[in-house]
Design a protein around this motif. Structure first.
Motif, short mmCIF file in Angstrom:
data_model
loop_
_atom_site.label_atom_id
_atom_site.label_comp_id
_atom_site.label_asym_id
_atom_site.label_seq_id
_atom_site.Cartn_x
_atom_site.Cartn_y
_atom_site.Cartn_z
N GLY A 81 -8.34 -5.68 -4.91
CA GLY A 81 -8.63 -5.11 -3.61
C GLY A 81 -7.49 -4.28 -3.09
O GLY A 81 -6.36 -4.35 -3.57
N VAL A 82 -7.80 -3.48 -2.10
CA VAL A 82 -6.82 -2.62 -1.47
C VAL A 82 -7.19 -2.47 0.00
O VAL A 82 -8.37 -2.43 0.35
N SER A 83 -6.21 -2.44 0.84
CA SER A 83 -6.44 -2.17 2.25
C SER A 83 -6.23 -0.67 2.44
O SER A 83 -5.13 -0.21 2.74
N ALA A 84 -7.28 0.08 2.20
CA ALA A 84 -7.19 1.55 2.23
C ALA A 84 -7.09 2.05 3.66
O ALA A 84 -7.51 1.38 4.60
N ASP A 85 -6.54 3.24 3.82
CA ASP A 85 -6.48 3.88 5.14
C ASP A 85 -7.82 4.48 5.51
O ASP A 85 -8.04 4.86 6.66
N GLY A 86 -8.71 4.55 4.57
CA GLY A 86 -10.05 5.06 4.82
C GLY A 86 -10.81 5.24 3.53
O GLY A 86 -10.26 5.03 2.44
#
Length: 115
Positions: free
Chosen positions: A40-45
């Motif tokens: 997973g990744v906490s993307a900026d968008g």
């Protein structure tokens, strides 16, 4: 560092939405793989991009350069790659592990953020 970057993100997203090949940018929280939930990744968008006749979904990760050295590094990457891969006011793409584009475009300390 991180505070300046977070404060700059809305302005960057505003610019990205103006690129001719960007159909939309959406806020997200944690994005994870449906097949491997531990990835997973906490993307900026999330961006919806037009690639020829195809529509592509891509994660958006914004990195703000906040000192002279990192700004110079970003300009160097832009100057080396932009004429060959990034249309004016548009986006470019690279493949994970591609020896030319990925290695030059994504600093090593940020590669773990790409899913």
């Amino acid at each position: 560092g991180m505070y300046k970057g977070a404060m700059n993100e809305p302005a960057v997203v505003g610019q990205v939405t103006q690129f001719p090949d960007v159909l939309g940018v959406f806020d997200v929280g944690l994005v994870s793989s449906s097949k491997c939930a531990y990835l997973g990744v906490s993307a900026d968008g999330i961006c919806v991009l037009k690639r020829g006749k195809n529509t592509v979904i891509a994660s958006l990760e914004i990195k703000t350069r906040v000192n002279a050295q990192t700004e110079a590094q970003a300009r160097d990457i832009r100057d080396r790659l932009s004429l060959q891969t990034f249309p004016e006011g548009g986006t470019g793409e690279c493949t994970v592990g591609d020896s030319v584009w990925f290695s030059a475009a994504i600093p090593i300390n940020h590669r773990a953020q790409i899913m």
